[in-house]
Design a protein around this motif. Sequence first.
Motif, PDB file in Angstrom:
ATOM      1  N   ARG A  77       0.866  -1.182   0.000  1.00  0.00           N
ATOM      2  CA  ARG A  77       0.000   0.000   0.000  1.00  0.00           C
ATOM      3  C   ARG A  77       0.904   1.235   0.000  1.00  0.00           C
ATOM      4  O   ARG A  77       1.478   1.596   1.028  1.00  0.00           O
ATOM      5  CB  ARG A  77      -0.919  -0.009   1.223  1.00  0.00           C
ATOM      6  N   PRO A  79       0.382   4.651  -0.449  1.00  0.00           N
ATOM      7  CA  PRO A  79       0.107   5.857   0.361  1.00  0.00           C
ATOM      8  C   PRO A  79       0.464   5.657   1.839  1.00  0.00           C
ATOM      9  O   PRO A  79       1.041   6.547   2.469  1.00  0.00           O
ATOM     10  CB  PRO A  79      -1.393   6.080   0.184  1.00  0.00           C
ATOM     11  N   GLU A  80       0.144   4.490   2.363  1.00  0.00           N
ATOM     12  CA  GLU A  80       0.474   4.193   3.766  1.00  0.00           C
ATOM     13  C   GLU A  80       1.994   4.131   3.969  1.00  0.00           C
ATOM     14  O   GLU A  80       2.518   4.676   4.934  1.00  0.00           O
ATOM     15  CB  GLU A  80      -0.156   2.862   4.181  1.00  0.00           C
ATOM     16  N   THR A  82       4.295   5.650   2.230  1.00  0.00           N
ATOM     17  CA  THR A  82       4.847   7.007   2.126  1.00  0.00           C
ATOM     18  C   THR A  82       4.580   7.806   3.393  1.00  0.00           C
ATOM     19  O   THR A  82       5.463   8.516   3.878  1.00  0.00           O
ATOM     20  CB  THR A  82       4.239   7.738   0.912  1.00  0.00           C
ATOM     21  N   LYS A  83       3.374   7.682   3.937  1.00  0.00           N
ATOM     22  CA  LYS A  83       3.023   8.421   5.159  1.00  0.00           C
ATOM     23  C   LYS A  83       3.901   7.980   6.331  1.00  0.00           C
ATOM     24  O   LYS A  83       4.344   8.807   7.127  1.00  0.00           O
ATOM     25  CB  LYS A  83       1.546   8.194   5.492  1.00  0.00           C
ATOM     26  N   ARG A  86       7.889   9.339   5.647  1.00  0.00           N
ATOM     27  CA  ARG A  86       7.823  10.630   4.977  1.00  0.00           C
ATOM     28  C   ARG A  86       9.168  11.295   4.647  1.00  0.00           C
ATOM     29  O   ARG A  86       9.366  11.701   3.515  1.00  0.00           O
ATOM     30  CB  ARG A  86       6.947  11.589   5.782  1.00  0.00           C
ATOM     31  N   TYR A  91       5.966  10.212  -2.985  1.00  0.00           N
ATOM     32  CA  TYR A  91       5.036   9.510  -3.867  1.00  0.00           C
ATOM     33  C   TYR A  91       4.141  10.529  -4.548  1.00  0.00           C
ATOM     34  O   TYR A  91       3.407  11.261  -3.893  1.00  0.00           O
ATOM     35  CB  TYR A  91       4.209   8.524  -3.043  1.00  0.00           C
ATOM     36  N   GLU A  92       4.244  10.604  -5.853  1.00  0.00           N
ATOM     37  CA  GLU A  92       3.400  11.472  -6.667  1.00  0.00           C
ATOM     38  C   GLU A  92       2.716  10.601  -7.710  1.00  0.00           C
ATOM     39  O   GLU A  92       3.236  10.416  -8.806  1.00  0.00           O
ATOM     40  CB  GLU A  92       4.246  12.558  -7.355  1.00  0.00           C
ATOM     41  N   SER A 114       3.480  -0.785  -6.288  1.00  0.00           N
ATOM     42  CA  SER A 114       2.399  -1.401  -5.512  1.00  0.00           C
ATOM     43  C   SER A 114       2.340  -2.912  -5.707  1.00  0.00           C
ATOM     44  O   SER A 114       1.830  -3.633  -4.860  1.00  0.00           O
ATOM     45  CB  SER A 114       1.053  -0.780  -5.881  1.00  0.00           C
TER      46      SER A 114
END
Length: 147
Positions: A77, A79-80, A82-83, A86, A91-92, A114
């Motif tokens: 995953r 987005p998770e 990257t968060k 950080r 991630y773009e 992914s």
Amino acid sequence: MYFFFQKVLMKLRKPRITATIWSSGKIICTGATSEEEAKFGARRLARSLQKLGFQVIFTDFKVVNVLAVCNMPFEIRLPEFTKNNRPHASYEPELHPAVCYRIKSLRATLQIFSTGSITVTGPNVKAVATAVEQIYPFVFESRKEIL
């Protein structure tokens, strides 16, 4: 205005490498699958240039960049991931489908997809292997659960 680069491409079949020969005399070999194969290919290239009549001296051989690809046995995953990571991860999704993760101490860059595929670029084989070992716990935290 057109610019012409003063270089020649030369390919060897065994080992399978491509050499860029610049007018300055510098030669860049790409495509080898190991450091030994790269050195062997560079030596073969120098020898074939000698046979063509060029004065070639084989000096200053060094591996500057290594690229490796590994596949994790799970999806990630992004987005998770990257968060949670950080400062090192960016991630773009509108620009590129992978997270770019940099490890400055190793001078390594990882592209994390992914699907679980990770492309690692570093200065040598040891740095690349260490980068994969360091990133595994972080990607494992963000793996997709199979229902």
